[in-house]
Each structure stands twice: as structure tokens, then as C-alpha cells.
Design a protein around this motif. Structure first.
Motif, mmCIF file in Angstrom:
data_model
loop_
_atom_site.group_PDB
_atom_site.id
_atom_site.type_symbol
_atom_site.label_atom_id
_atom_site.label_comp_id
_atom_site.label_asym_id
_atom_site.label_seq_id
_atom_site.Cartn_x
_atom_site.Cartn_y
_atom_site.Cartn_z
ATOM 1 N N THR A 106 66.032 0.775 -6.250
ATOM 2 C CA THR A 106 65.963 0.949 -7.696
ATOM 3 C C THR A 106 66.013 -0.374 -8.444
ATOM 4 N N GLY A 107 66.446 -1.431 -7.790
ATOM 5 C CA GLY A 107 66.602 -2.694 -8.502
ATOM 6 C C GLY A 107 65.324 -3.514 -8.505
ATOM 7 N N LEU A 108 65.451 -4.736 -8.983
ATOM 8 C CA LEU A 108 64.335 -5.685 -8.931
ATOM 9 C C LEU A 108 64.391 -6.371 -7.579
ATOM 10 N N ASN A 109 63.680 -5.842 -6.597
ATOM 11 C CA ASN A 109 63.721 -6.409 -5.252
ATOM 12 C C ASN A 109 62.307 -6.640 -4.752
ATOM 13 N N PRO A 110 62.091 -7.709 -3.992
ATOM 14 C CA PRO A 110 60.780 -7.881 -3.358
ATOM 15 C C PRO A 110 60.652 -6.893 -2.190
ATOM 16 N N HIS A 111 59.465 -6.754 -1.646
ATOM 17 C CA HIS A 111 59.300 -5.959 -0.428
ATOM 18 C C HIS A 111 59.891 -6.749 0.744
ATOM 19 N N TYR A 112 60.601 -6.065 1.611
ATOM 20 C CA TYR A 112 61.125 -6.747 2.808
ATOM 21 C C TYR A 112 61.429 -5.720 3.891
ATOM 22 N N GLY A 113 61.570 -6.240 5.096
ATOM 23 C CA GLY A 113 61.918 -5.398 6.236
ATOM 24 C C GLY A 113 63.332 -5.703 6.698
ATOM 25 N N CYS A 114 63.996 -4.679 7.267
ATOM 26 C CA CYS A 114 65.338 -4.862 7.814
ATOM 27 C C CYS A 114 65.317 -4.523 9.295
ATOM 28 N N ILE A 115 65.948 -5.362 10.088
ATOM 29 C CA ILE A 115 66.052 -5.088 11.521
ATOM 30 C C ILE A 115 67.514 -5.116 11.953
ATOM 31 N N ASN A 116 67.782 -4.503 13.071
ATOM 32 C CA ASN A 116 69.163 -4.385 13.542
ATOM 33 C C ASN A 116 69.370 -5.077 14.885
ATOM 34 N N LYS A 117 68.299 -5.707 15.408
ATOM 35 C CA LYS A 117 68.398 -6.470 16.659
ATOM 36 C C LYS A 117 67.638 -7.774 16.492
ATOM 37 N N LEU A 118 68.215 -8.883 16.972
ATOM 38 C CA LEU A 118 67.527 -10.175 16.894
ATOM 39 C C LEU A 118 66.700 -10.358 18.151
ATOM 40 N N ASP A 119 65.560 -9.676 18.189
ATOM 41 C CA ASP A 119 64.653 -9.673 19.333
ATOM 42 C C ASP A 119 63.291 -10.045 18.758
ATOM 43 N N ASN A 120 62.536 -10.897 19.460
ATOM 44 C CA ASN A 120 61.269 -11.378 18.903
ATOM 45 C C ASN A 120 60.314 -10.257 18.526
ATOM 46 N N ARG A 121 60.277 -9.188 19.305
ATOM 47 C CA ARG A 121 59.366 -8.079 18.990
ATOM 48 C C ARG A 121 59.746 -7.428 17.660
ATOM 49 N N TYR A 122 61.053 -7.347 17.403
ATOM 50 C CA TYR A 122 61.542 -6.733 16.168
ATOM 51 C C TYR A 122 61.227 -7.637 14.974
ATOM 52 N N ILE A 123 61.406 -8.954 15.197
ATOM 53 C CA ILE A 123 61.117 -9.908 14.114
ATOM 54 C C ILE A 123 59.615 -9.906 13.806
ATOM 55 N N GLN A 124 58.778 -9.786 14.865
ATOM 56 C CA GLN A 124 57.322 -9.672 14.677
ATOM 57 C C GLN A 124 56.959 -8.466 13.823
ATOM 58 N N LEU A 125 57.562 -7.352 14.160
ATOM 59 C CA LEU A 125 57.295 -6.112 13.422
ATOM 60 C C LEU A 125 57.621 -6.314 11.940
ATOM 61 N N ALA A 126 58.700 -7.048 11.677
ATOM 62 C CA ALA A 126 59.111 -7.312 10.293
ATOM 63 C C ALA A 126 58.176 -8.312 9.622
ATOM 64 N N ALA A 127 57.809 -9.379 10.347
ATOM 65 C CA ALA A 127 56.984 -10.445 9.752
ATOM 66 C C ALA A 127 55.596 -9.918 9.381
ATOM 67 N N CYS A 175 49.859 -1.578 12.278
ATOM 68 C CA CYS A 175 50.725 -1.219 13.410
ATOM 69 C C CYS A 175 50.029 -0.232 14.348
ATOM 70 N N LEU A 176 49.261 0.687 13.779
ATOM 71 C CA LEU A 176 48.540 1.677 14.598
ATOM 72 C C LEU A 176 47.554 0.995 15.542
ATOM 73 N N HIS A 177 47.024 -0.163 15.122
ATOM 74 C CA HIS A 177 46.005 -0.852 15.912
ATOM 75 C C HIS A 177 46.572 -1.900 16.867
ATOM 76 N N LEU A 178 47.872 -2.180 16.770
ATOM 77 C CA LEU A 178 48.442 -3.222 17.642
ATOM 78 C C LEU A 178 48.463 -2.735 19.083
ATOM 79 N N PRO A 179 47.912 -3.533 20.018
ATOM 80 C CA PRO A 179 48.021 -3.127 21.421
ATOM 81 C C PRO A 179 49.450 -3.319 21.936
ATOM 82 N N GLU A 180 50.146 -4.338 21.414
ATOM 83 C CA GLU A 180 51.526 -4.599 21.839
ATOM 84 C C GLU A 180 52.214 -5.476 20.798
ATOM 85 N N LEU A 181 53.531 -5.544 20.895
ATOM 86 C CA LEU A 181 54.298 -6.491 20.086
ATOM 87 C C LEU A 181 54.717 -7.613 21.024
#
Ligand code: ZN
Length: 336
Positions: free
Chosen positions: A138-159, A209-215
Motif C-alpha cells: 500500500t505504500g510508496l514502494n518500488p517493485h522488488y523480490g524477496c528471497i529466504n535463501k542466499l543461493d545463486n539460483r534464488y538470487i537469479q530468480l529475483a534479479a 520464467c516459463l521459458h527458462l530452461p534452468e536457473l
């Protein structure tokens, strides 16, 4: 009685329906499986909060796009709090927050936590490619992703969604935290509800994401991501009455708080005026669940001030959201 409904296709009319009318087609929380060329599904959750429709609109457009051609990858779609969507509220008075009752929750077992356990068990058996839970705020926020594990695949998904990425481990019981145990998982924060460009951004992201063969597991370049982590969640003390405009409320919050979202603020920055003597009107909880209020805030001549540099997020002027969820999160930058 809450039970998980599962279907192998979307009911007729669901690609055009308004989220407030979705209950007419899907009266219960529903998990829908659509077959695509790659069998490991992309798992998408929408309407976890009933008044956050961007994910729902994006999913409608995504499925429309593939109505007459094969999906590159299977999709599993979870339509969560359809009852709350009917009334355009985050959750009903008699419901828990649907994004606090997933496996790992600290709340006592309830019908909703059993439902989410069923969803996770089912998805685990399908070996999901990735999990995406879509929210608005509801606030003035940019778009961003949140992750719960510091794993490169998760960071990729967010980036792939936005430069700004938030890592958090508290609160517990969130969808992306539960799914992170099974596959790369993310929570998307897509700005305010009903912004057309939010829907378009999410649609493009889901299609990518639907088209990614892998992360890939290679490290994400520090140039490609601004990674922050949550150092505290801040709530108003339950017995404190607060307001942005009633001068004599216990805590009179500053009108321009929202402007501080995703801005680093200095130690001493003011949050509002306090009109009662005694304890702090806010509680800050660190990711380990400890009360760190005294480290983060102090009172100075009846003013509530922050005691260390931090970057707030999710600050909103919506008093109901503050009471139901929290005043804000405090974050600091991490090295990727
Ligand atoms: Zn939400």
C-alpha cells in the motif's frame, strides 16, 4: 470447512472474471495444474491477500496468451484467499493472515495451516522448477523480490524481476519460506494494486520464467542486484492508539513517513510524536525473533526517533494495514 480443491484446467470464464467474483467459479482455495512441454511446473500463488490482485490479473493474461498454443512449461496456479478477494480485504476478520500459516509457521495449527501443508506436499511431489508468490503493497514502494535463501539460483530468480532484492528469514510461515525448502522461491512485491504497469511487469516476468530452461548456479554479479536484508520488523504496541492526523493520539505518526521507503535514514530520524509517558510505542523484532526495540528506537523530548542508520520499507499511511501487519521493516545492504 476449508478444503483444498484441485483441478486440471481453469473453469470457463475465469480468464475474464473480476477477482471479487472469482468465488462464483472457485468457492474454495484452489490449486490448478496446466500441462506444458517441460513437466516440472512453475508454481504461482496469487490472492494470498485478498486485496492484492496484480498477480491474479497477470496470471489471467499469461494463460490467455497460451490458450491456443502449448505452454513452454507446466503451470501450477494456487488461488489462495478467494473469500477475502470477494470482499476486497487482506483477510477476513475470522481468518489468519494466509501468508503466515505455511509450513514453518509459529502460529498454532489451524484449518488454514493444514491447507497450506497440503499445497506444499502436493507441489513437492511435482518437483517444481520455481515458486513465485505475488503481492501488492500500500505504500510508496518500488517493485522488488524477496528471497529466504542466499543461493545463486534464488538470487537469479529475483534479479530477473528487479535490481532490488530483499533477503529475510522473519516473519515465519510465509509461502516463499516454505517453498524455498523445495525449489528456488520468491515473493514479488509489485507496488500498489490496480496499476496496469504492475500487471504488465509481472506478466513479462512470468513469461520469461516459463521459458527458462534452468536457473544457473553461477554467482550473480554485484552490478546486477541490490541485495538488502531485513534487520527488524516494527509493529505498534497493541495497547498504543496511533494515528497520522488525530493530534492527541498516543502516537502521532509523521505524514511523510512513506517518503522514507527504500531510503537510507540516519540515526536520530524522527518517526512521530508520543503523547503518553513511559514505554516505547513500537516493538522491533529481529530475524531471530528477539525484541530489539531498545536498540532501534528511543524517545527524545516526546519524539519517537530511530537509534541507528537503516533503510525502512513497507511504510504505509493505511492504519488498518499497520494494525494487521506492521508499521515497517528495517533493512541494511548486504554484499552479494
Ligand atoms: Zn501481500
Amino acid at each position: 470447512m476449508l478444503r483444498l480443491q484441485q483441478l486440471d484446467g481453469l473453469p470457463d470464464g475465469s480468464l475474464e472474471i473480476h477477482p471479487q467474483n472469482l468465488y462464483q467459479l472457485l468457492p474454495q482455495p484452489t490449486l490448478i495444474h496446466l500441462q506444458g512441454n517441460q513437466p516440472e511446473p512453475l508454481f504461482i500463488t496469487v490472492l494470498m491477500h485478498g486485496n492484492e490482485p496484480t498477480g491474479f490479473y497477470a496470471v489471467q493474461k499469461l494463460v490467455q496468451k497460451y490458450q491456443h498454443k502449448a505452454l513452454p512449461r507446466s503451470l501450477s496456479l494456487f488461488f489462495a484467499n478467494i473469500e477475502a478477494a470477494r470482499h476486497n480485504v487482506r483477510q477476513l476478520e475470522n481468518q489468519p493472515d494466509f501468508n503466515r500459516v505455511w509450513p514453518g509457521t509459529q502460529l498454532p495449527p489451524c484449518a488454514e495451516s493444514r491447507l497450506m501443508q497440503q499445497v506444499v506436499d502436493k507441489m513437492q511431489g511435482l518437483h517444481p522448477f520455481a515458486s513465485i508468490d505475488i503481492h501488492n503493497n500500500t505504500g510508496l514502494n518500488p517493485h522488488y523480490g524477496c528471497i529466504n535463501k542466499l543461493d545463486n539460483r534464488y538470487i537469479q530468480l529475483a534479479a530477473l524481476f528487479a535490481r532490488l532484492t530483499v533477503y529475510f528469514t522473519h516473519p515465519k510461515g510465509v509461502q516463499s519460506g516454505a517453498m524455498a525448502e523445495i525449489c528456488p522461491a520468491i515473493t514479488l512485491e509489485c507496488g500498489r494494486p490496480d496499476q496496469a504497469y504492475g500487471t504488465q511487469h509481472v506478466l513479462d516476468y512470468l513469461d520469461t520464467c516459463l521459458h527458462l530452461p534452468e536457473l544457473s548456479n553461477t554467482a550473480v554479479s554485484i552490478k546486477d542486484v541490490d541485495l538488502f536484508h531485513t534487520i527488524a520488523q516494527v509493529k505498534i504496541q497493541p495497547e498504543t492508539d496511533f494515528s497520522f492526523h488525530i493530534d492527541n493520539s498516543d502516537l502521532l505518526l509523521d505524514h511523510d513517513l512513506e517518503q522514507m521507503n527504500f531510503t537510507e535514514v540516519n540515526s536520530g530520524t524522527r518517526f512521530g510524536r508520543v503523547n503518553v509517558n513511559g514505554q516505547l510505542p513500537v516493538i522491533a523484532i529481529n530475524p531471530e525473533g528477539q525484541d530489539v526495540s531498545e536498540k532501534f528506537f528511543h524517545l527524545e523530548q516526546q519524539e519517537l526517533r530511530i537509534s541507528r542508520p537503516a533503510m525502512p520499507s513497507m511504510l504505509t499511511l493505511d492504519e488498518k494495514v499497520i494494525r494487521q501487519d506492521c508499521l515497517c521493516y528495517l533493512m541494511e545492504r548486504m554484499q552479494a
